[in-house]
Write an enzyme that holds these catalytic residues in place. Structure first.
Site, PDB file in Angstrom:
ATOM      1  N   LYS A 216      42.696  61.740  51.450  1.00  0.00           N
ATOM      2  CA  LYS A 216      42.903  60.292  51.520  1.00  0.00           C
ATOM      3  C   LYS A 216      41.556  59.578  51.393  1.00  0.00           C
ATOM      4  CE  LYS A 216      44.292  56.632  54.725  1.00  0.00           C
ATOM      5  NZ  LYS A 216      44.948  56.240  55.966  1.00  0.00           N
ATOM      6  N   GLU A 265      43.098  46.171  64.897  1.00  0.00           N
ATOM      7  CA  GLU A 265      42.787  47.602  65.080  1.00  0.00           C
ATOM      8  C   GLU A 265      41.679  47.882  66.078  1.00  0.00           C
ATOM      9  OE1 GLU A 265      42.888  49.582  61.380  1.00  0.00           O
ATOM     10  OE2 GLU A 265      41.923  51.403  62.111  1.00  0.00           O
TER      11      GLU A 265
HETATM   12  C1  ISJ Z   1      41.602  48.676  55.381  1.00  0.00           C
HETATM   13  C2  ISJ Z   1      42.405  47.777  55.945  1.00  0.00           C
HETATM   14  O1  ISJ Z   1      43.446  48.117  56.750  1.00  0.00           O
HETATM   15  C3  ISJ Z   1      43.685  49.463  57.132  1.00  0.00           C
HETATM   16  C4  ISJ Z   1      44.551  50.153  56.180  1.00  0.00           C
HETATM   17  C5  ISJ Z   1      45.920  50.206  56.333  1.00  0.00           C
HETATM   18  C6  ISJ Z   1      46.783  50.803  55.258  1.00  0.00           C
HETATM   19  O2  ISJ Z   1      46.284  51.211  54.210  1.00  0.00           O
HETATM   20  O3  ISJ Z   1      48.013  50.879  55.416  1.00  0.00           O
HETATM   21  C7  ISJ Z   1      46.506  49.717  57.496  1.00  0.00           C
HETATM   22  C8  ISJ Z   1      45.736  49.252  58.522  1.00  0.00           C
HETATM   23  C9  ISJ Z   1      44.281  49.385  58.513  1.00  0.00           C
HETATM   24  O4  ISJ Z   1      43.871  50.523  59.185  1.00  0.00           O
HETATM   25  C10 ISJ Z   1      42.197  46.313  55.753  1.00  0.00           C
HETATM   26  O5  ISJ Z   1      42.948  45.523  56.320  1.00  0.00           O
HETATM   27  O6  ISJ Z   1      41.275  45.943  55.017  1.00  0.00           O
END
Ligand code: ISJ
Ligand code: MG
Length: 466
Positions: A216, A265
């Site tokens: 990932k 987060e």
């Molecule tokens: C990277 C980001 O968000 C992250 C990525 C996510 C995803 O890909 O589903 C979800 C929440 C966050 O951990 C962002 O908001 O820029």
């Protein structure tokens, strides 16, 4: 020179005068005050401390911290482990040489700041006002904890009495009450940085994932906006506070720049030996009706691509904490975390430390989690350095505070923007796995821009592109 009302400050000066000045020590004086709106306090601080303010609230909104002025600044451009250890060591030295007066042992001087996402990435002019690692001990600090408000003053003993006096004299103006509607500025232009190249970079990363290089990688992109007037930080904060419950809301000013955001987060929270973290990854839009919203939520909870994205985060965070905790409890299956514009999969993690591990050591272990970097860590960081065009700066880095006891809390600085007078750069990223579709990932980042765009008054512009 205007003098202070002697009786009011007697206690302060008694402490100050009693200090042994053979070496420089920190004198921190906290008193309880009647409750004040933290945004108002932040705003009142603009006359004397503009460019040197910070704002923080946790997600439950029962802990808010506002810092004004800089009594001490810790910065580091070290690019390895040292960046965490160096700052921590300096803070411990300050603590060891401090004299703190406070009516509440939990309230006192805090060090507030953050870390860039990747210290090995060379800084571009965009982020020149922000060192890779930067913390401040503010001169005046408002702490609101569980409905009690405290004001803290932090001075080193080599500060002149006159300077101290001048700061104390500001108190009345800083605590002034008022109701405000902060003026907003009109958006004049809006530029998505290289959307086509960005989608191509997703394809490239997918090829590498399929080839087995990694599982990932999180890829981010940038949106540049321009306004007719300078952006008002207070206005942006007030909208974020209102529109983004269940999010940390933060702002960190550096001269005429301000890094600001509303992130759901948590990276890590430490309270004595209890450590909390959170796995947040996997996303879908909110529905327009309750039924549609529930359908979308159910889809997310059973979608294999999103569950995979999420699971890498759970594995990594729980394993990192298991190495330093005697017990780690992880939610047994992901739940939904619903925000105004988006819903996510989330799993809580809680552990009990077995050794004396500091919050900075925990950050060093965890950052970046696969929610922001990728899995495995090093190769995904190298991939981001290679394929991502933007300079993330502090976007997706840890931001937060640590107190005298070594307790603290750090959020991951997403849903954020760098404000530079009449311009703002917004950032959003998403987790790329083998089944990612570039078009849907692009859509996901469009949604992730919304909280900041809305706070900046630019959401109509964004939606009219749909
Ligand atoms: C990277 C980001 O968000 C992250 C990525 C996510 C995803 O890909 O589903 C979800 C929440 C966050 O951990 C962002 O908001 O820029
Ligand atoms: Mg995603």
């Amino acid at each position: 020179m205007v003098t202070l009302q002697k009786s009011k400050w007697k206690h302060f000066w008694n402490g100050w005068d009693s200090l042994n000045r053979s070496k420089e020590v920190l004198y921190s004086y906290t008193k309880k005050i009647s409750e004040i709106n933290p945004l108002q306090f932040f705003h009142n601080g603009s006359a004397n401390f503009k460019g040197q303010r910070f704002f923080w609230t946790n997600r439950a909104r029962n802990e808010m911290i506002v810092g004004l002025g800089i009594t001490l600044q810790f910065s580091s451009n070290e690019n390895g482990k040292e960046r965490y250890l160096e700052i921590e060591k300096r803070w411990k030295q300050i603590v060891a040489n401090s004299f703190c007066h406070s009516p509440n042992s939990h309230i006192g001087p805090y060090m507030f700041g953050g870390f860039s996402f990747d210290p090995k990435r060379e800084r571009t002019p965009l982020w020149e006002k922000f060192a890779h690692t930067e913390f401040v001990l503010p001169t005046v600090m408002l702490t609101i904890k569980d409905d009690e408000a405290f004001l803290t003053y932090n001075f080193f003993t080599d500060t002149s009495k006159e300077k101290v006096n001048q700061t104390l004299l500001l108190e009345e103006a800083l605590l002034k009450d008022g109701t405000h509607s902060y003026g907003s500025s009109e958006l004049s232009s809006f530029l998505e940085m290289d959307p086509i190249e960005w989608k191509q970079s997703i394809e490239e990363v997918k090829r590498r994932i399929v080839a087995g290089h990694m599982d990932k990688v999180v890829l981010a992109r940038e949106l540049r906006t321009k306004f007719l007037d300078s952006i008002n930080v207070e206005s942006v904060l007030s909208i974020l506070l209102e529109e983004q419950p269940s999010c940390y809301v933060f702002a960190f000013e550096r001269e005429d720049n301000c890094f600001i955001g509303a992130s759901p987060e948590q990276l890590v929270q430490k309270e004595s030996e209890i450590v909390k973290s959170m796995c947040l990854a996997g996303s879908i839009a909110r529905g327009k009706t309750i039924a549609e919203d529930e359908n979308l939520g159910d889809t997310l909870l059973s979608d294999s691509k999103n569950l995979q994205e999420h699971d890498f985060v759970v594995q990594m965070i729980s394993n990192s904490l298991k190495a330093v905790c005697q017990q780690v409890t992880t939610g047994d299956r992901p739940k939904l975390y619903k925000l105004k514009h988006i819903q996510h999969l989330f799993t809580s993690v809680i552990g009990e430390l077995k050794d004396d591990v500091s919050i900075f050591q925990l950050i060093e272990r965890l950052h970046p989690t696969p929610a922001l970097g990728g899995y495995p860590k090093e190769i995904s960081l190298e991939t981001i350095r290679e394929v991502e065009v933007l300079d993330r700066g502090w976007y997706a880095g840890p931001i937060g505070w640590m107190n005298l006891k070594g307790d603290g809390e750090f959020a991951v600085a997403i849903r954020s923007a760098l404000l530079q007078e009449k311009e703002a750069s917004l950032f959003a990223g998403c987790g790329i796995v083998e089944n990612s579709d570039p078009e849907s990932e692009y859509e996901e980042t469009r949604i992730k821009f919304k909280p900041m765009l809305s706070a900046l008054g630019g959401i109509r512009h964004h939606d009219s592109n749909e």
